[in-house]
Design a protein around this motif. Structure first.
Motif, PDB file in Angstrom:
ATOM      1  N   ILE A  24       0.848  -1.206   0.000  1.00  0.00           N
ATOM      2  CA  ILE A  24       0.000   0.000   0.000  1.00  0.00           C
ATOM      3  C   ILE A  24       0.879   1.250   0.000  1.00  0.00           C
ATOM      4  N   ALA A  25       1.880   1.252   0.885  1.00  0.00           N
ATOM      5  CA  ALA A  25       2.756   2.425   1.010  1.00  0.00           C
ATOM      6  C   ALA A  25       3.450   2.732  -0.311  1.00  0.00           C
ATOM      7  N   ALA A  26       3.913   1.697  -0.999  1.00  0.00           N
ATOM      8  CA  ALA A  26       4.626   1.908  -2.259  1.00  0.00           C
ATOM      9  C   ALA A  26       3.710   2.562  -3.287  1.00  0.00           C
ATOM     10  N   VAL A  27       2.499   2.077  -3.390  1.00  0.00           N
ATOM     11  CA  VAL A  27       1.582   2.602  -4.407  1.00  0.00           C
ATOM     12  C   VAL A  27       1.159   4.034  -4.076  1.00  0.00           C
ATOM     13  N   LEU A  28       0.816   4.282  -2.822  1.00  0.00           N
ATOM     14  CA  LEU A  28       0.394   5.638  -2.446  1.00  0.00           C
ATOM     15  C   LEU A  28       1.529   6.636  -2.699  1.00  0.00           C
ATOM     16  N   ARG A  29       2.748   6.202  -2.438  1.00  0.00           N
ATOM     17  CA  ARG A  29       3.933   7.039  -2.654  1.00  0.00           C
ATOM     18  C   ARG A  29       4.134   7.366  -4.137  1.00  0.00           C
ATOM     19  N   ASN A  30       3.703   6.462  -5.016  1.00  0.00           N
ATOM     20  CA  ASN A  30       3.992   6.607  -6.441  1.00  0.00           C
ATOM     21  C   ASN A  30       3.007   7.513  -7.164  1.00  0.00           C
ATOM     22  N   ILE A  31       1.930   7.881  -6.502  1.00  0.00           N
ATOM     23  CA  ILE A  31       0.909   8.687  -7.169  1.00  0.00           C
ATOM     24  C   ILE A  31       1.210  10.169  -6.947  1.00  0.00           C
ATOM     25  N   ALA A  32       1.225  10.943  -8.022  1.00  0.00           N
ATOM     26  CA  ALA A  32       1.484  12.388  -7.924  1.00  0.00           C
ATOM     27  C   ALA A  32       0.166  13.080  -7.586  1.00  0.00           C
ATOM     28  N   TRP A  33      -0.187  13.062  -6.299  1.00  0.00           N
ATOM     29  CA  TRP A  33      -1.471  13.590  -5.841  1.00  0.00           C
ATOM     30  C   TRP A  33      -1.586  15.086  -6.089  1.00  0.00           C
ATOM     31  N   GLN A  34      -2.783  15.511  -6.402  1.00  0.00           N
ATOM     32  CA  GLN A  34      -3.130  16.937  -6.406  1.00  0.00           C
ATOM     33  C   GLN A  34      -4.097  17.165  -5.237  1.00  0.00           C
ATOM     34  N   PRO A  35      -4.005  18.320  -4.585  1.00  0.00           N
ATOM     35  CA  PRO A  35      -4.946  18.585  -3.490  1.00  0.00           C
ATOM     36  C   PRO A  35      -6.387  18.436  -3.988  1.00  0.00           C
ATOM     37  N   GLY A  36      -7.211  17.754  -3.224  1.00  0.00           N
ATOM     38  CA  GLY A  36      -8.597  17.529  -3.623  1.00  0.00           C
ATOM     39  C   GLY A  36      -8.822  16.205  -4.343  1.00  0.00           C
ATOM     40  N   ASP A  37      -7.744  15.551  -4.744  1.00  0.00           N
ATOM     41  CA  ASP A  37      -7.909  14.216  -5.319  1.00  0.00           C
ATOM     42  C   ASP A  37      -8.614  13.339  -4.290  1.00  0.00           C
ATOM     43  N   GLU A  38      -9.541  12.504  -4.777  1.00  0.00           N
ATOM     44  CA  GLU A  38     -10.325  11.705  -3.863  1.00  0.00           C
ATOM     45  C   GLU A  38      -9.950  10.231  -3.954  1.00  0.00           C
ATOM     46  N   VAL A  39      -9.867   9.581  -2.803  1.00  0.00           N
ATOM     47  CA  VAL A  39      -9.709   8.127  -2.741  1.00  0.00           C
ATOM     48  C   VAL A  39     -11.014   7.556  -2.202  1.00  0.00           C
ATOM     49  N   VAL A  40     -11.589   6.628  -2.951  1.00  0.00           N
ATOM     50  CA  VAL A  40     -12.803   5.962  -2.500  1.00  0.00           C
ATOM     51  C   VAL A  40     -12.441   4.607  -1.917  1.00  0.00           C
ATOM     52  N   THR A  41     -12.914   4.359  -0.718  1.00  0.00           N
ATOM     53  CA  THR A  41     -12.753   3.047  -0.095  1.00  0.00           C
ATOM     54  C   THR A  41     -14.066   2.721   0.616  1.00  0.00           C
ATOM     55  N   THR A  42     -14.083   1.692   1.443  1.00  0.00           N
ATOM     56  CA  THR A  42     -15.336   1.340   2.124  1.00  0.00           C
ATOM     57  C   THR A  42     -15.175   1.489   3.634  1.00  0.00           C
ATOM     58  N   SER A  43     -16.304   1.476   4.319  1.00  0.00           N
ATOM     59  CA  SER A  43     -16.270   1.601   5.776  1.00  0.00           C
ATOM     60  C   SER A  43     -15.700   0.349   6.443  1.00  0.00           C
ATOM     61  N   HIS A  44     -15.462  -0.715   5.663  1.00  0.00           N
ATOM     62  CA  HIS A  44     -14.834  -1.919   6.216  1.00  0.00           C
ATOM     63  C   HIS A  44     -13.331  -1.923   5.970  1.00  0.00           C
ATOM     64  N   VAL A  45     -12.773  -0.836   5.491  1.00  0.00           N
ATOM     65  CA  VAL A  45     -11.342  -0.779   5.147  1.00  0.00           C
ATOM     66  C   VAL A  45     -10.508  -1.134   6.377  1.00  0.00           C
ATOM     67  N   TYR A  46      -9.386  -1.767   6.130  1.00  0.00           N
ATOM     68  CA  TYR A  46      -8.481  -2.160   7.222  1.00  0.00           C
ATOM     69  C   TYR A  46      -7.943  -0.905   7.910  1.00  0.00           C
ATOM     70  N   GLY A  47      -7.911  -0.947   9.237  1.00  0.00           N
ATOM     71  CA  GLY A  47      -7.528   0.230  10.020  1.00  0.00           C
ATOM     72  C   GLY A  47      -6.186   0.835   9.620  1.00  0.00           C
ATOM     73  N   ALA A  48      -5.202   0.000   9.346  1.00  0.00           N
ATOM     74  CA  ALA A  48      -3.879   0.520   8.989  1.00  0.00           C
ATOM     75  C   ALA A  48      -3.911   1.231   7.640  1.00  0.00           C
ATOM     76  N   VAL A  49      -4.762   0.754   6.742  1.00  0.00           N
ATOM     77  CA  VAL A  49      -4.878   1.396   5.424  1.00  0.00           C
ATOM     78  C   VAL A  49      -5.561   2.748   5.565  1.00  0.00           C
ATOM     79  N   ARG A  50      -6.542   2.824   6.454  1.00  0.00           N
ATOM     80  CA  ARG A  50      -7.166   4.116   6.735  1.00  0.00           C
ATOM     81  C   ARG A  50      -6.100   5.119   7.208  1.00  0.00           C
ATOM     82  N   GLN A  51      -5.203   4.662   8.066  1.00  0.00           N
ATOM     83  CA  GLN A  51      -4.135   5.548   8.553  1.00  0.00           C
ATOM     84  C   GLN A  51      -3.200   5.964   7.409  1.00  0.00           C
ATOM     85  N   ALA A  52      -2.896   5.019   6.525  1.00  0.00           N
ATOM     86  CA  ALA A  52      -2.028   5.341   5.382  1.00  0.00           C
ATOM     87  C   ALA A  52      -2.678   6.403   4.496  1.00  0.00           C
TER      88      ALA A  52
END
Lengths: 394, 394
Positions: free
Chosen positions: A95-123
């Motif tokens: 997860i860390a590698a992929v999130l690091r590789n994305i050139a985020w722009q402010p306001g970019d949205e990540v969609v996940t679910t309310s069952h997401v793993y706690g550590a991924v929510r923190q990432a």
């Protein structure tokens, strides 16, 4: 199928012997950290000593040779070519590698679910703090009626600002097998990238990662593929591979996933070599036999739990969203008897010597059992008996 | 001091027995990957099995308890409090974590030296590619006349655009012990942050990290602290600690270095537990005895190499920049006889069964010997004899 499996599967011959776990505790939580067959542990020890005997020749010059067999065995398990599979320490690192590789722009949205793993929510919160990423957690109220309903909810949440969809293949607190193929299809139709967190998936459900087509897929091998801790992977699609780098950049930056992920600094390559042994251990029972046994045992255990009256199902009754774990909701009576899920979990352990996770998710109390090759039906009966005794005592 | 040590140190009693390396090869390259005492390997195996026996209790609920002893032992070795030391897989991961934590602006400059470790150079190129960071490698021509000269060159390179200075404590190709305290002082006087890459330093040179005062310091423990592969650390100053996160964000994001680094997803905590055993193994010879032995053996070996006429010194004659490794420049004759440093290294291995790294650095050919507790004087004589035979043969 939960309601049509009154009989547990025949235990796999010898599958409750030759593990490192302590038999004085009933381990109904294979899912959190896995448990290791002695044969795989010994293989890792042999590999580590083999490397230490000639570290320069074997690790310095020979690491690609050492990783060939485990990567090929893994490629067969995953349905993807070895050169687009990078070995990792764990899915968290994937997860860390992929999130690091994305050139985020402010306001970019990540969609996940309310069952997401706690550590991924923190990432994801880290990306918010660093780059102003907006996190959209799609609520999945319990019980989840069907895979199609889940896909529909996620799809409805997509917008022109959605940059990435990050969903679990098998959710951690709720143990639901998510129809990820439909999610990939819906996202790609809108030009949105998808990462699947398959932390629990390899060895639990059949995988064909190239056919699945997610941009990235990470998974652990120390759970349901019976590998040592420190064994995991990140898979990238053909389109994404050349832009996919590990978080720890080393000598081979830009040289392709095979080389780049194959050397992320000096590490315990012996554990990675034991991936071969772990997959062979599983395959020795027959093709898909362990996976099938576990799924059927989990279905039987799920029915036992529901029949006890202490648990409410949270997954579709046809069993279509269950793998080798089963999570149920605890009835309201337990909340009046225990201050917290941790207190309940501790009581089950101290009263029944049963190690089973109790988790709180958005106000619901959940209990999750795992069904591994070493588990036997009496262990789930012990869990229900223990809860019955706790119910009477309190 | 190189020119005043005609006699090698007395070997440490028993220090050439009980290792995992294969005695058929003379291992003069402890520096690259370390080599592991059997006692430490066995301790790691015991720790791994201890965890596997009750993974939920010991790893899930008990990981902080498991890490207390290794972190306290490490804190004593490093001269820093345990709660600002994060355990890592390797120094490469330590570098990655720090670079990830800096909110780079395009044009921000990183100052390093021309002796920077190759993997770190790649990690900086990644920041250039992602964020437009400018990399300034300060040339350090050979021979390096003094530590003061090195500090002067680095200091002169600082500008108002310098955001970070990243220097090795012990350079990898040239094996120079850098006066990092003077660099930290000069940078902090200008308000510039400093990261020290101490990949080779722990166990090679005395460390007092809090007194040193660098913003970040990372180091490996599998080299000169005799720990298993997968053992390393990142130290942050009191000012930086709360903003210092591992690259792999997990459950404890924002909860402080002790918790955050103590859980970076499921991993082989058994290796980290063996840090205690590795430091105890070293300390059993006496306080600082192994470090002193290695330094004196390297000094003697350096003199032997220079006296052979095949090598030119690249470090100050007073030995002030040498630790337990010695790197020398190979004379021009070797370049006419071998196509590459790799070919020379292979010839030394095949002719003399001596494993020693030959490296090219900005046009110079270098050979580096290590002096570990298991090394003996005859092994360096074997190296020189092998080169004499190669010289005559070609």
């Amino acid at each position: 199928m939960g309601h049509t499996t009154p009989v547990p599967p025949t235990p796999l011959p010898g599958s409750d012997r030759g593990w490192l776990w302590d038999p004085s505790v009933v381990l109904l939580n294979h899912g959190s950290f896995g448990s290791l067959p002695l044969a795989v542990a010994e293989a890792a020890e042999r590999h580590r000593r083999y490397i230490e005997a000639q570290p320069i020749a074997r690790l310095g010059r020979g690491v690609a040779d050492l990783l060939r067999a485990p990567k090929e065995a893994l490629a067969r398990l995953l349905g993807a070519p070895p050169d687009r599979i990078g070995l990792m320490e764990n899915a968290t690192a994937g997860i860390a590698a992929v999130l690091r590789n994305i050139a985020w722009q402010p306001g970019d949205e990540v969609v996940t679910t309310s069952h997401v793993y706690g550590a991924v929510r923190q990432a994801l919160l880290r990306e918010r703090d660093l780059h102003g990423v907006v996190i959209h957690e799609v609520p999945l109220p319990l019980p989840v009626p069907s895979g199609a309903d889940l896909v529909e909810r996620v799809t409805t949440a997509l917008s022109t600002r959605t940059r990435l969809v990050l969903v679990d293949h098998v959710t951690s607190p709720t143990a639901l097998v998510v129809p990820v193929k439909a999610i990939v299809k819906a996202c790609h139709a809108r030009g949105i990238a998808v990462m699947i967190d398959g932390a629990h998936a390899p060895g639990m459900v059949p995988l064909e990662l190239d056919a699945l087509g997610a941009d990235w897929y990470t998974g652990n091998l120390h759970k349901w593929a019976y590998a040592p801790k420190g064994c995991a992977f990140l898979h990238a699609s053909a389109e994404r591979a050349s832009q996919t780098h590990p978080a720890s950049i080393s000598h081979h930056y830009g040289a392709g996933m095979d080389l780049e992920f194959g050397w992320q600094g000096t590490r315990d390559v012996g554990a990675w070599m034991a991936i071969t042994d772990a997959i062979a251990w599983m395959d020795a029972f027959g093709d898909g036999v362990v996976m099938d046994h576990n799924r059927r045992l989990a279905a039987w255990a799920h029915q036992l739990m529901v029949d006890s009256g202490f648990f409410e199902p949270i997954s579709p009754a046809d069993g279509s969203m269950r793998g080798s774990m089963a999570s149920c909701r605890l009835g309201a009576r337990w909340r009046t008897r225990f201050d917290s899920v941790d207190a309940l979990q501790a009581a089950i352990l101290s009263s029944g010597s049963v190690e089973v996770p109790c988790m709180e998710l958005h106000g619901d109390w959940l209990l999750r059992v795992s069904a591994a090759p070493h588990n036997r039906p009496w262990q789930y009966e012990r869990l229900v008996d223990t809860m019955r005794a706790l119910d009477r005592a309190s």
